[in-house]
Design a protein around this motif. Structure first.
Motif, PDB file in Angstrom:
ATOM      1  N   PHE B  27       0.829  -1.083  -0.098  1.00 35.68           N
ATOM      2  CA  PHE B  27      -0.080   0.157  -0.018  1.00 35.68           C
ATOM      3  C   PHE B  27       0.815   1.283   0.209  1.00 35.68           C
ATOM      4  N   ARG B  28       1.791   1.224   0.910  1.00 31.72           N
ATOM      5  CA  ARG B  28       2.681   2.463   0.897  1.00 31.72           C
ATOM      6  C   ARG B  28       3.539   2.506  -0.324  1.00 31.72           C
ATOM      7  N   LEU B  31       1.175   4.445  -2.841  1.00 37.40           N
ATOM      8  CA  LEU B  31       1.164   5.654  -2.631  1.00 37.40           C
ATOM      9  C   LEU B  31       2.301   6.522  -2.997  1.00 37.40           C
ATOM     10  N   ALA B  34       2.298   7.286  -6.296  1.00 35.81           N
ATOM     11  CA  ALA B  34       1.528   8.347  -6.657  1.00 35.81           C
ATOM     12  C   ALA B  34       2.384   9.737  -6.344  1.00 35.81           C
ATOM     13  N   MET B  65      -3.246   4.071 -10.951  1.00 38.14           N
ATOM     14  CA  MET B  65      -2.998   3.691  -9.536  1.00 38.14           C
ATOM     15  C   MET B  65      -4.037   3.090  -8.822  1.00 38.14           C
ATOM     16  N   LEU B  69      -4.137  -0.502  -6.743  1.00 36.55           N
ATOM     17  CA  LEU B  69      -4.622  -0.532  -5.371  1.00 36.55           C
ATOM     18  C   LEU B  69      -5.860  -1.656  -5.434  1.00 36.55           C
TER      19      LEU B  69
END
Lengths: 111, 187
Positions: B27-28, B31, B34, B65, B69
């Motif tokens: 998840f990190r 991000l 992004a 993205m 996810l």
């Protein structure tokens, strides 16, 4: 050679591509291998746009090349992640080292 | 001031890129990806490419993205149970990534680095939405109608392909279901 000029922008895009290549080789999760490829494509896009701004002037060629590249990136993400999800459904695993066959799992093939 | 901001942006982007390729939390990593994309968008605005920057936000932040996810959430959230990559593998990856760097740097040095420096750079006018749109739909010699349509065909093919790949199992199930129903009818 200080600030935002062609050489520095190209250096930045080159380093982005190399970081992406490093991640592509090092990552074990298939999803993050795809993410690293996206980072490499992003570096290439940056090079296209900076060439367009500093060298090609009003011809806007870089923008059209960029659109081709972004289309390919979107397609790659869509098909690649669909394949990752299928692989996960079949093997319960998206680790690169452990997924050694495409399609059916061994249990399904034997059944 | 502008130069300082540029270097700051470079540092932030490279930091995010390194996090994206090294973080063990998926998840990190997404991000951080992004963050790389947003840095690129800021650079695109600085390079007078408004339309391209907006397309970048739409396609990468809004499309790629979110899709990644979803894939992270649909599979496992972390690289669980995975042994840390061995030092030898990391060194190998670094070497393979450094080979093209040395090649390109060698070429650049050989070419004498004839890049225009800041003062003499050809500062093109901002590429307007109108001219880009008109040229994308222009079938003439200076238009880009064919690549534009090819991209739409490619996107359509990818959409159909993704659906076909991801629903293969379901189709097999329904085929089995129809088969059993028919067998039941026959019996």
């Amino acid at each position: 050679m200080i600030g935002l000029n062609l050489a520095n922008a190209l250096t930045l895009s080159l380093v982005l591509v190399l970081i992406g290549a490093f991640g592509m080789l090092r990552r074990r999760s298939l999803i993050l291998v795809l993410l690293s490829i996206e980072i490499m494509l992003n570096g290439a896009n940056l090079a296209l746009i900076s060439f367009n701004f500093f060298l090609w002037g009003t011809s806007e060629t870089g923008h059209y090349l960029y659109m081709l590249s972004i289309g390919v990136a979107a397609v790659e993400a869509a098909v690649g992640l669909a394949m990752v999800i299928v692989i996960f459904r079949n093997t319960r695993d998206v680790t690169r080292d452990r997924v050694s066959l495409l399609g059916e799992t061994k249990a399904e093939a034997e059944a | 001031m502008r130069d300082v901001l540029f270097y700051l942006l470079c540092a932030v982007m490279l930091g995010f890129a390194v996090i994206a390729v090294t973080s063990r939390n998926l998840f990190r990593a997404v991000l951080a990806f992004a963050g790389v994309i947003l840095g690129t968008v800021i650079l695109f605005f600085a390079l007078g490419a408004e339309m391209t920057a907006l397309a970048q936000i739409l396609v990468y932040i809004g499309g790629v993205m979110i899709f990644v996810l979803y894939a992270v959430f649909l599979t496992s959230g972390e690289e669980v149970g995975m042994p840390k990559p061995s030092v030898a593998k990391i060194i190998f990856a670094l070497i393979v990534a450094a080979i093209p760097l040395s090649l390109i740097a060698g070429l650049a040095l050989r070419a004498g680095c004839t890049f225009p420096v800041a003062g003499e750079a050809l500062q093109s006018p901002i590429a307007s939405l109108e001219s880009i749109g008109l040229r994308l739909l222009n079938p003439g010699a200076d238009g880009f109608l064919v690549p534009f349509e090819l991209i739409s065909v490619l996107l359509l093919a990818a959409m159909v392909g993704a659906i076909a790949i991801a629903t293969r199992e379901k189709e097999a199930e329904t085929a089995d279901g129809i088969l059993t129903e028919k067998q039941e009818d026959a019996s």
